[in-house]
Design an enzyme around this catalytic site. Structure first.
Site, mmCIF file in Angstrom:
data_model
loop_
_atom_site.group_PDB
_atom_site.id
_atom_site.type_symbol
_atom_site.label_atom_id
_atom_site.label_comp_id
_atom_site.label_asym_id
_atom_site.label_seq_id
_atom_site.Cartn_x
_atom_site.Cartn_y
_atom_site.Cartn_z
ATOM 1 C CE LYS A 231 -4.467 -1.542 1.550
ATOM 2 N NZ LYS A 231 -5.533 -1.443 2.547
ATOM 3 C CE LYS B 77 -13.124 -4.268 -1.479
ATOM 4 N NZ LYS B 77 -13.024 -4.128 -0.034
ATOM 5 C CE LYS C 120 -5.527 -8.874 -2.660
ATOM 6 N NZ LYS C 120 -5.500 -8.316 -1.320
HETATM 7 P P1 TYM Z 1 -10.747 -6.414 2.810
HETATM 8 O O1 TYM Z 1 -11.985 -5.602 2.724
HETATM 9 O O2 TYM Z 1 -9.583 -5.955 2.000
HETATM 10 O O3 TYM Z 1 -11.052 -7.915 2.404
HETATM 11 C C1 TYM Z 1 -12.136 -8.621 2.971
HETATM 12 C C2 TYM Z 1 -11.867 -10.127 2.924
HETATM 13 O O4 TYM Z 1 -11.761 -10.571 1.556
HETATM 14 C C3 TYM Z 1 -10.580 -11.358 1.403
HETATM 15 N N1 TYM Z 1 -10.073 -11.174 0.027
HETATM 16 C C4 TYM Z 1 -9.790 -12.171 -0.808
HETATM 17 N N2 TYM Z 1 -9.866 -13.525 -0.692
HETATM 18 C C5 TYM Z 1 -9.510 -14.275 -1.763
HETATM 19 N N3 TYM Z 1 -9.056 -13.742 -2.935
HETATM 20 C C6 TYM Z 1 -8.970 -12.401 -3.102
HETATM 21 N N4 TYM Z 1 -8.550 -11.894 -4.264
HETATM 22 C C7 TYM Z 1 -9.338 -11.557 -2.018
HETATM 23 N N5 TYM Z 1 -9.360 -10.216 -1.837
HETATM 24 C C8 TYM Z 1 -9.823 -10.005 -0.586
HETATM 25 C C9 TYM Z 1 -9.616 -10.793 2.441
HETATM 26 O O5 TYM Z 1 -8.607 -11.729 2.763
HETATM 27 C C10 TYM Z 1 -10.547 -10.514 3.595
HETATM 28 O O6 TYM Z 1 -10.754 -11.668 4.381
HETATM 29 N N6 TYM Z 1 -7.851 -6.301 6.746
HETATM 30 C C11 TYM Z 1 -9.112 -6.945 6.396
HETATM 31 C C12 TYM Z 1 -10.275 -6.305 7.103
HETATM 32 C C13 TYM Z 1 -10.242 -6.463 8.594
HETATM 33 C C14 TYM Z 1 -10.309 -7.674 9.328
HETATM 34 C C15 TYM Z 1 -10.293 -7.296 10.701
HETATM 35 C C16 TYM Z 1 -10.379 -8.998 8.950
HETATM 36 C C17 TYM Z 1 -10.183 -5.459 9.504
HETATM 37 N N7 TYM Z 1 -10.216 -5.943 10.777
HETATM 38 C C18 TYM Z 1 -10.323 -8.264 11.708
HETATM 39 C C19 TYM Z 1 -10.417 -9.966 9.982
HETATM 40 C C20 TYM Z 1 -10.392 -9.592 11.331
HETATM 41 C C21 TYM Z 1 -9.272 -6.912 4.871
HETATM 42 O O7 TYM Z 1 -8.398 -7.304 4.171
HETATM 43 O O8 TYM Z 1 -10.416 -6.462 4.339
#
Ligand code: TYM
Length: 332
Positions: free
Chosen positions: A111, A194, A191
């Site tokens: 990032k 968004k 990957k």
């Molecule tokens: P975020 O919004 O980026 O992603 C949400 C979830 O989607 C999964 N993910 C994927 N899985 C498979 N293939 C992909 N291409 C892919 N892109 C996204 C992410 O692994 C995630 O599980 N940091 C976290 C948000 C968060 C969180 C937490 C998660 C904040 N606090 C506490 C667990 C526990 C995140 O990446 O969100």
């Protein structure tokens, strides 16, 4: 019942990577665990965003979660900023987390590269807030996609450090991965994300899904129709694993290896299966969009329920770290 916590950022379009890597798995775990799922808006402000759109995005994200089956009868769904104990605990965790650990996080480095003009403290501190999200509920399990495994490992370390300094308080949570923990984008390289313009949206209609899949990258070793392919190197096959039934999987796997089917036929089967799974969710989203007050109610009562737990844990933490007046007396 063991407790689960997981979260998703309201940072734009939810894609099928989020769905098969996380949200669908969250729904599958509802019967076995006490589940708490959160729209993590404070995480989403660590990168540039449009203030006017934020509220809509929070609601859209929550609506999708509910439409995917995360209903208030079965779990707690709420918005992170509605439970201020998350950020309060994050501050305390800041004081036991070495900066070096944060600087080596892969997501921070990525990032920081993508947002050179805005490498702020929140971006570095992101995993500490994530650890607080999980541990404020003393959750033992965290269902996430593969990209979040490193953050959960750090969460375990923060729990260990806190416990060592202030006494046994937090569990060391474990990751639960789905059967499709890492979906690449339609470019077949990065990957699905968004921000990479390579995503298939959860709300994309069948025609758009087909258009995106039709032009998506396939096995890089299969240049011509009659070359045998290697499904294990093909992102389309990874998506098949997530969306297709075992007999269809076998058909495309064998067909690809023997070149008896072409990539287009393989993609047609996938596109049909994906649309079939997503259409009922999209219809439920449309229904909820007509009654936004219902979604608001779910979030308000979800935050109340979450706060009931978070308040108690925060009291315990204040006592343990020695800032609560009278806290040490009650301990002895
Ligand atoms: P975020 O919004 O980026 O992603 C949400 C979830 O989607 C999964 N993910 C994927 N899985 C498979 N293939 C992909 N291409 C892919 N892109 C996204 C992410 O692994 C995630 O599980 N940091 C976290 C948000 C968060 C969180 C937490 C998660 C904040 N606090 C506490 C667990 C526990 C995140 O990446 O969100």
């Amino acid at each position: 019942m063991d407790r689960i916590f997981s979260g998703i950022q309201p940072s734009g379009e939810i894609h099928i990577g989020n769905y098969v890597g996380a949200i669908r798995n969250w729904a599958r775990l509802l019967d076995q665990y006490e589940c708490i799922y959160c729209v993590v808006d404070y995480h989403a402000i660590t990168v540039d965003y449009e203030v006017e759109l934020m509220q809509r995005r929070i609601l859209e994200t929550a609506t999708i979660l509910i439409a995917c089956g995360l209903t208030p009868e079965k779990c707690i769904v709420f918005v992170q900023s509605h439970v201020p104990e998350h950020t309060e605990l994050a501050w305390i965790f800041n004081c036991v987390t070495p900066i070096g650990e944060l600087e080596r996080m892969t997501q921070f480095k990525e990032k920081a590269r993508q947002h050179r003009q805005n490498i702020n403290m929140g971006l570095l501190d992101y995993p500490v807030l994530q650890a607080a999200d999980i541990l404020i509920y003393k959750a033992g399990y965290v269902p996430v996609g593969e990209d979040q495994v490193q953050h959960v490992e750090l969460c375990r370390e923060i729990a260990r450090k806190f416990n060592a300094r202030f006494g046994e308080t937090f569990p060391e949570p474990q990751v639960i991965l789905s059967t499709a923990p890492r979906i690449l984008g339609t470019d077949g390289q990065a990957k699905m994300s968004k921000s990479m313009n390579n995503a298939i949206g959860l709300l994309d209609p069948p025609s758009i899904i087909w258009e995106k899949l039709r032009t998506a990258a396939t096995c890089p070793h299969r240049e011509r129709r009659y070359d045998p392919g290697h499904p294990e190197h093909c992102n389309i096959y990874t998506m098949h694993i997530a969306f297709s039934k075992p007999d269809q999987l076998e058909y495309v796997e064998k067909g690809c290896r023997t070149a008896s089917i072409g990539c287009l036929e393989c993609k047609e089967i996938l596109s049909k299966n994906m649309s079939e799974e997503l259409i009922p969710i999209q219809n439920r989203v449309k229904g909820f969009n007509e009654k936004p007050e219902y979604v608001m109610e779910v979030l308000t009562s979800g935050a109340d329920r979450a706060r009931g737990i978070a308040r108690q844990v925060m009291e315990e933490v204040r006592t343990k770290i020695g800032v609560k007046f009278g806290g040490l007396e009650t301990k002895s």
